[in-house]
Design an enzyme around this catalytic site. Structure first.
Site, PDB file in Angstrom:
ATOM      1  N   GLU A  98       0.842  -1.199   0.000  1.00  0.00           N
ATOM      2  CA  GLU A  98       0.000   0.000   0.000  1.00  0.00           C
ATOM      3  C   GLU A  98       0.874   1.246   0.000  1.00  0.00           C
ATOM      4  OE1 GLU A  98      -3.912   1.905   2.261  1.00  0.00           O
ATOM      5  OE2 GLU A  98      -2.929   0.107   3.065  1.00  0.00           O
ATOM      6  N   TYR A 120      -1.289   6.591  -2.825  1.00  0.00           N
ATOM      7  CA  TYR A 120      -2.378   6.683  -3.783  1.00  0.00           C
ATOM      8  C   TYR A 120      -2.865   5.329  -4.305  1.00  0.00           C
ATOM      9  CZ  TYR A 120      -0.644  11.470  -3.832  1.00  0.00           C
ATOM     10  OH  TYR A 120      -0.224  12.718  -3.459  1.00  0.00           O
ATOM     11  N   LYS A 123      -4.951  -1.043  -7.232  1.00  0.00           N
ATOM     12  CA  LYS A 123      -6.154  -0.216  -7.077  1.00  0.00           C
ATOM     13  C   LYS A 123      -5.727   1.213  -6.775  1.00  0.00           C
ATOM     14  CE  LYS A 123      -8.743  -0.206  -3.326  1.00  0.00           C
ATOM     15  NZ  LYS A 123      -9.679  -0.640  -2.268  1.00  0.00           N
ATOM     16  N   ASP A 174      11.979   6.896 -12.994  1.00  0.00           N
ATOM     17  CA  ASP A 174      12.002   6.414 -11.609  1.00  0.00           C
ATOM     18  C   ASP A 174      12.638   5.024 -11.531  1.00  0.00           C
ATOM     19  OD1 ASP A 174      11.689   6.648  -8.890  1.00  0.00           O
ATOM     20  OD2 ASP A 174       9.620   5.919  -8.864  1.00  0.00           O
TER      21      ASP A 174
END
Length: 369
Positions: free
Chosen positions: A23, A26, A45, A137
């Protein structure tokens, strides 16, 4: 319910979320599966309801670029569906990343293994750059490892296209330890060289088993970089003192890479040095890197299937092999297979380095679509 809603509902029913595996601010990532086949997937998600324009730009970017980039060394986007205020990205399931491999002290890396990971990183990146996409990134935990050993570039939330060379871009990208000095000095116009610097830092980290340039702030990042590679001069990097956020950081002498990377070959240090050149226009490109002598000298890159695996990867491989062995119970008997090499706490040998483990990657094969 209109046609679009029906199609979305059908896609949503196709996938089942089993358990949360991560998690962030966002997004939440779940391990899931395809309802019909049981195939494992990752479901990302993304919480879109909290953004004033309705959708986070990183979500838009990730969907856009992953739909465009189909390559064996780029993570595959399998499906997209919405539910309430969330956007769900269905991705191929990869539960190991290069950071986990680097940190697992029970694993011993051979020079051929590092060469293989670097080859796959450059192959995925070359494909992105050939299609005018900057990743922005790259770092070890955004390089995921598949069960067959293939390395895949992931997390395209900061990616963007660079087809227009005169377009201003933000310098607030790339995780600090992998961020090139031109971005730390506020450059708004840049290209593929920013990703190459990140790859150079990853290359060094694979050899050191610890981050190469771990700065604690943007200013400390510059100091850490200059301590390692020397303070750039106008001759080294023309015009860098004119960059928007330039500040003098101090004078540090240039230290030969050989002093830190004592076991590295001359070809290894040459490629590393070409990734970490201060002048962005002089940095090696991903395409050029793939033709560098480093990849064609002994030891050849390990075949992906022979790369070191974490304990969880080994367990998964054993389960998969057992399942294959038991497929045909009525046949003449399971084929005898060589056991996968257990690379845990394994000692290096000359044969490992030169012949038996090292397998040359075939760079002549077209990219998998």
């Amino acid at each position: 319910m209109d046609v679009v809603e029906k199609a979305n509902a059908a896609r949503q029913k196709r996938w089942t979320k089993d358990r949360k595996v991560g998690e962030g601010t966002y997004a939440v990532v779940y391990q899931g599966r395809e309802a019909a086949t049981g195939r494992k997937v990752a479901i990302k998600k993304i919480k879109v309801g909290q953004f004033k324009d309705g959708l986070d730009m990183s979500a838009v970017r990730e969907v856009k670029y992953l739909k465009e980039l189909a390559h064996q060394n780029v993570i595959a986007l399998l499906d997209v569906f919405s539910s309430k205020t969330n956007l769900n990205l269905v991705l191929e399931f990869l539960d190991t990343d290069l950071e986990m491999i680097i940190k697992d002290r029970s694993l011993v890396f051979l020079p051929a293994d590092i060469k293989s990971w670097m080859a796959m990183t450059f192959r995925g990146l070359e494909f992105c750059h050939r299609n005018f996409v900057l990743h922005r990134d790259l770092k070890p935990n955004n390089l995921l490892i598949a069960s067959d050993g293939q390395l895949k570039l992931a997390d395209f939330g900061l990616a963007r296209d660079f087809a227009d060379p005169g377009y201003k871009m933000t310098c607030q990208v790339i995780t600090r330890w992998y961020r090139p000095p031109e971005l730390l000095f506020g450059a708004r116009y840049y290209s593929t060289a920013v990703d190459i610097w990140s790859v150079g830092c990853i290359f060094a980290e694979l050899m050191l088993r610890t981050p190469y340039l771990p700065g604690e702030s943007d200013m400390d990042q510059l100091k850490t970089t200059f301590r390692a590679l020397g303070t750039p001069t106008e001759e080294d990097w023309p015009g860098h003192t004119k960059l928007p956020d330039y500040v003098p950081v101090g004078q540090f002498p240039k230290t030969p890479l050989r002093e830190l990377f004592t076991a590295a070959t001359a070809d290894t240090l040459n490629l590393l040095g070409k990734c970490l050149i201060y002048e962005p226009r002089k940095r090696i490109s991903a395409k050029e890197a793939l033709s560098h002598p480093y990849f064609f000298a002994l030891p050849y890159p390990s075949h992906p299937s022979k790369l070191p695996k974490t304990a969880s990867q080994l367990a998964a491989s054993r389960m998969a092999e057992e399942a294959e062995t038991n497929v045909d119970m009525n046949g003449p008997g399971p084929a005898v297979k060589a056991a996968p090499p257990n690379r845990l706490k394994r000692k290096m040998s000359g044969d490992d380095i030169g012949r038996s483990v090292a397998r040359k990657l075939d760079f002549s094969q077209p990219a998998a679509a």
